[in-house]
Design a protein around this motif. Structure first.
Motif, PDB file in Angstrom:
ATOM      1  N   VAL A 203       0.477  -1.399   0.293  1.00  0.00           N
ATOM      2  CA  VAL A 203      -0.467   0.130   0.083  1.00  0.00           C
ATOM      3  C   VAL A 203       1.316   1.273  -0.200  1.00  0.00           C
ATOM      4  CG1 VAL A 203      -1.680  -1.209   1.288  1.00  0.00           C
ATOM      5  CG2 VAL A 203      -0.374  -0.158   2.380  1.00  0.00           C
ATOM      6  N   TRP A 204       1.879   1.307   0.142  1.00  0.00           N
ATOM      7  CA  TRP A 204       3.070   2.059   0.160  1.00  0.00           C
ATOM      8  C   TRP A 204       3.369   2.707  -1.151  1.00  0.00           C
ATOM      9  CZ3 TRP A 204       1.749   4.290   4.823  1.00  0.00           C
ATOM     10  CH2 TRP A 204       1.867   3.456   5.583  1.00  0.00           C
ATOM     11  N   PHE A 205       3.633   2.060  -1.510  1.00  0.00           N
ATOM     12  CA  PHE A 205       4.332   2.298  -3.427  1.00  0.00           C
ATOM     13  C   PHE A 205       3.020   2.214  -4.325  1.00  0.00           C
ATOM     14  CE2 PHE A 205       6.917  -0.892  -1.038  1.00  0.00           C
ATOM     15  CZ  PHE A 205       8.036   0.050  -1.128  1.00  0.00           C
ATOM     16  N   GLY A 206       3.199   3.065  -5.302  1.00  0.00           N
ATOM     17  CA  GLY A 206       1.871   3.314  -6.367  1.00  0.00           C
ATOM     18  C   GLY A 206       2.199   2.286  -6.962  1.00  0.00           C
ATOM     19  N   ASP A 207       3.181   1.770  -7.538  1.00  0.00           N
ATOM     20  CA  ASP A 207       3.730   0.052  -8.270  1.00  0.00           C
ATOM     21  C   ASP A 207       4.164  -0.583  -7.322  1.00  0.00           C
ATOM     22  OD1 ASP A 207       2.894  -1.313 -11.103  1.00  0.00           O
ATOM     23  OD2 ASP A 207       5.563  -0.110 -11.959  1.00  0.00           O
ATOM     24  N   PHE A 208       3.632  -1.304  -7.639  1.00  0.00           N
ATOM     25  CA  PHE A 208       3.877  -2.175  -6.765  1.00  0.00           C
ATOM     26  C   PHE A 208       4.237  -4.218  -7.947  1.00  0.00           C
ATOM     27  CE2 PHE A 208       4.560  -5.289  -3.029  1.00  0.00           C
ATOM     28  CZ  PHE A 208       5.914  -4.819  -2.078  1.00  0.00           C
ATOM     29  N   PRO A 209       4.310  -4.136  -8.818  1.00  0.00           N
ATOM     30  CA  PRO A 209       4.487  -5.388  -9.183  1.00  0.00           C
ATOM     31  C   PRO A 209       4.997  -6.042  -8.529  1.00  0.00           C
ATOM     32  CG  PRO A 209       6.060  -3.716 -10.834  1.00  0.00           C
ATOM     33  CD  PRO A 209       5.631  -3.369  -9.551  1.00  0.00           C
ATOM     34  N   ARG A 210       4.976  -7.391  -8.577  1.00  0.00           N
ATOM     35  CA  ARG A 210       5.254  -8.815  -8.575  1.00  0.00           C
ATOM     36  C   ARG A 210       6.870  -9.296  -9.075  1.00  0.00           C
ATOM     37  NH1 ARG A 210       3.995 -13.471  -5.750  1.00  0.00           N
ATOM     38  NH2 ARG A 210       4.900 -15.639  -6.054  1.00  0.00           N
ATOM     39  N   LEU A 211       7.788  -9.447  -8.819  1.00  0.00           N
ATOM     40  CA  LEU A 211       8.948  -9.820  -9.135  1.00  0.00           C
ATOM     41  C   LEU A 211       9.571 -11.367  -9.469  1.00  0.00           C
ATOM     42  CD1 LEU A 211      11.017  -7.337  -7.914  1.00  0.00           C
ATOM     43  CD2 LEU A 211      10.225  -7.553  -9.809  1.00  0.00           C
ATOM     44  N   GLY A 212       9.706 -11.855 -10.561  1.00  0.00           N
ATOM     45  CA  GLY A 212      10.640 -13.259 -10.809  1.00  0.00           C
ATOM     46  C   GLY A 212      11.538 -13.363 -10.635  1.00  0.00           C
ATOM     47  N   ASP A 213      12.495 -14.564 -11.140  1.00  0.00           N
ATOM     48  CA  ASP A 213      13.915 -14.928 -10.572  1.00  0.00           C
ATOM     49  C   ASP A 213      14.644 -14.174 -11.617  1.00  0.00           C
ATOM     50  OD1 ASP A 213      13.265 -15.859  -8.217  1.00  0.00           O
ATOM     51  OD2 ASP A 213      14.450 -17.712  -8.855  1.00  0.00           O
ATOM     52  N   GLY A 214      14.111 -13.659 -12.848  1.00  0.00           N
ATOM     53  CA  GLY A 214      14.706 -13.570 -14.162  1.00  0.00           C
ATOM     54  C   GLY A 214      15.390 -12.041 -13.903  1.00  0.00           C
ATOM     55  N   GLU A 215      13.965 -11.221 -13.338  1.00  0.00           N
ATOM     56  CA  GLU A 215      14.311  -9.762 -12.808  1.00  0.00           C
ATOM     57  C   GLU A 215      15.439  -9.471 -12.254  1.00  0.00           C
ATOM     58  OE1 GLU A 215      14.359  -5.143 -13.513  1.00  0.00           O
ATOM     59  OE2 GLU A 215      13.832  -7.655 -14.811  1.00  0.00           O
ATOM     60  N   VAL A 216      14.975 -10.693 -10.930  1.00  0.00           N
ATOM     61  CA  VAL A 216      16.018 -10.502  -9.968  1.00  0.00           C
ATOM     62  C   VAL A 216      17.548 -10.936 -10.221  1.00  0.00           C
ATOM     63  CG1 VAL A 216      16.757 -10.750  -7.471  1.00  0.00           C
ATOM     64  CG2 VAL A 216      14.167 -11.115  -8.078  1.00  0.00           C
ATOM     65  N   VAL A 217      17.315 -11.897 -11.358  1.00  0.00           N
ATOM     66  CA  VAL A 217      19.056 -11.709 -11.377  1.00  0.00           C
ATOM     67  C   VAL A 217      19.549 -10.699 -12.610  1.00  0.00           C
ATOM     68  CG1 VAL A 217      20.225 -13.718 -12.765  1.00  0.00           C
ATOM     69  CG2 VAL A 217      18.451 -14.736 -11.439  1.00  0.00           C
ATOM     70  N   ARG A 218      18.600 -10.181 -13.234  1.00  0.00           N
ATOM     71  CA  ARG A 218      19.410  -9.213 -14.377  1.00  0.00           C
ATOM     72  C   ARG A 218      19.395  -7.583 -13.107  1.00  0.00           C
ATOM     73  NH1 ARG A 218      17.942  -4.488 -15.971  1.00  0.00           N
ATOM     74  NH2 ARG A 218      16.150  -4.609 -15.107  1.00  0.00           N
ATOM     75  N   LEU A 219      19.395  -7.491 -12.468  1.00  0.00           N
ATOM     76  CA  LEU A 219      19.453  -6.958 -11.360  1.00  0.00           C
ATOM     77  C   LEU A 219      20.649  -6.533 -10.550  1.00  0.00           C
ATOM     78  CD1 LEU A 219      16.055  -6.103  -9.629  1.00  0.00           C
ATOM     79  CD2 LEU A 219      17.673  -4.760 -11.355  1.00  0.00           C
ATOM     80  N   MET A 220      20.734  -7.973 -10.349  1.00  0.00           N
ATOM     81  CA  MET A 220      22.412  -8.348  -9.958  1.00  0.00           C
ATOM     82  C   MET A 220      23.787  -8.257 -10.826  1.00  0.00           C
ATOM     83  SD  MET A 220      20.671 -11.346  -7.318  1.00  0.00           S
ATOM     84  CE  MET A 220      22.223 -12.334  -7.672  1.00  0.00           C
ATOM     85  N   GLU A 221      23.194  -8.946 -11.859  1.00  0.00           N
ATOM     86  CA  GLU A 221      24.516  -9.208 -13.083  1.00  0.00           C
ATOM     87  C   GLU A 221      24.786  -7.354 -13.155  1.00  0.00           C
ATOM     88  OE1 GLU A 221      23.611 -12.858 -15.467  1.00  0.00           O
ATOM     89  OE2 GLU A 221      21.936 -10.906 -15.816  1.00  0.00           O
ATOM     90  N   VAL A 222      23.941  -6.264 -13.544  1.00  0.00           N
ATOM     91  CA  VAL A 222      24.102  -5.167 -14.099  1.00  0.00           C
ATOM     92  C   VAL A 222      24.984  -4.830 -12.701  1.00  0.00           C
ATOM     93  CG1 VAL A 222      22.850  -2.568 -13.995  1.00  0.00           C
ATOM     94  CG2 VAL A 222      21.686  -4.597 -14.989  1.00  0.00           C
ATOM     95  N   THR A 223      24.828  -4.399 -11.580  1.00  0.00           N
ATOM     96  CA  THR A 223      26.133  -4.183 -10.739  1.00  0.00           C
ATOM     97  C   THR A 223      27.459  -4.421 -10.831  1.00  0.00           C
ATOM     98  OG1 THR A 223      25.699  -5.412  -9.328  1.00  0.00           O
ATOM     99  CG2 THR A 223      24.446  -3.170  -9.296  1.00  0.00           C
ATOM    100  N   ARG A 224      27.427  -5.722 -11.524  1.00  0.00           N
ATOM    101  CA  ARG A 224      29.116  -6.760 -11.636  1.00  0.00           C
ATOM    102  C   ARG A 224      30.373  -6.056 -12.499  1.00  0.00           C
ATOM    103  NH1 ARG A 224      27.410 -11.239  -8.508  1.00  0.00           N
ATOM    104  NH2 ARG A 224      25.724 -10.817  -7.690  1.00  0.00           N
TER     105      ARG A 224
END
Length: 224
Positions: A203-224
């Motif tokens: 309720v505290w976020f205007g947009d709060f989509p459910r995240l899959g593992d693929g998106e989580v891995v992509r976010l991790m890869e970006v910072t390496r």
């Protein structure tokens, strides 16, 4: 490492039901990053939930730090029960609320089940993305919110177990009782908005989509 604390429950007051504090997780992450201390030693950012990784991506970008994930699984009375009595992270990191209503034998089984789930999901996330070594570096643990504090308490115990330097718990919004628990465990706690109770974190976020593992891995890869 095991820690024990009070049981906490909560609900969202009617006068807060329409409140939106953040546009989305990225907005929360950018604002959270600017509230962090500027004296961190070679920090590494860990999301403690999938949404925590998305918020953590903005924190990591600001800190010029690597981003990783530590999966924390709920400890439930049984697989059929939704209500969690604690949380477990990979390895020996466990937090159980007290009283948790489990016999010693039931607690052993429930904790083992949560540890297995955490280790399994953690391994899936790191199948193609290497883990970030902590080795004395300061660790920033990021979640979408702190409600009971169980997830963050287990994450803090995990960070201690992997030889973290300073352990910082960082969330956009938190409930007072859960924050009190985490403040007793972490070296520093950063919370942008604290309320007595917070209810559903969505309720505290205007947009709060459910995240899959693929998106989580992509976010991790970006910072390496």
């Amino acid at each position: 490492m095991e820690t024990f604390g009070p049981e906490v429950t909560g609900f969202l007051p009617a006068h807060l039901a329409e409140t939106v504090l953040f546009d989305d997780r990225a907005d929360a992450g950018r604002r959270l990053a600017h509230a962090l201390p500027d004296d961190l030693d070679r920090p590494v950012v860990f999301g403690t939930t999938r949404g925590g990784v998305e918020i953590g991506a903005e924190v990591a970008a600001t800190l010029h730090a690597p981003l990783d994930a530590v999966v924390v699984a709920p400890v439930r009375r049984s697989p059929e029960h939704e209500y969690a009595v604690g949380a477990a992270a990979p390895g020996e990191a466990v937090y159980l609320r007290e009283p948790h209503g489990l016999s010693p034998a039931q607690a052993v089984v429930a904790v083992a089940r949560a540890r297995h789930a955490a280790a399994h999901d953690d391994a899936l996330l790191h199948e193609h993305v290497r883990r970030v070594a902590v080795g004395g570096r300061d660790v920033v643990l990021v979640d979408e919110a702190i409600t009971t504090g169980a997830t963050m308490a287990a994450a803090v115990a995990w960070a201690r177990g992997v030889d973290a330097g300073l352990v910082v718990a960082a969330v956009p919004v938190g409930a007072s009782a859960g924050l009190r628990l985490v403040r007793a465990l972490a070296d520093r706690v950063i919370c942008l908005y604290e309320f007595e109770v917070i209810g559903s974190r969505a309720v505290w976020f205007g947009d709060f989509p459910r995240l899959g593992d693929g998106e989580v891995v992509r976010l991790m890869e970006v910072t390496r």
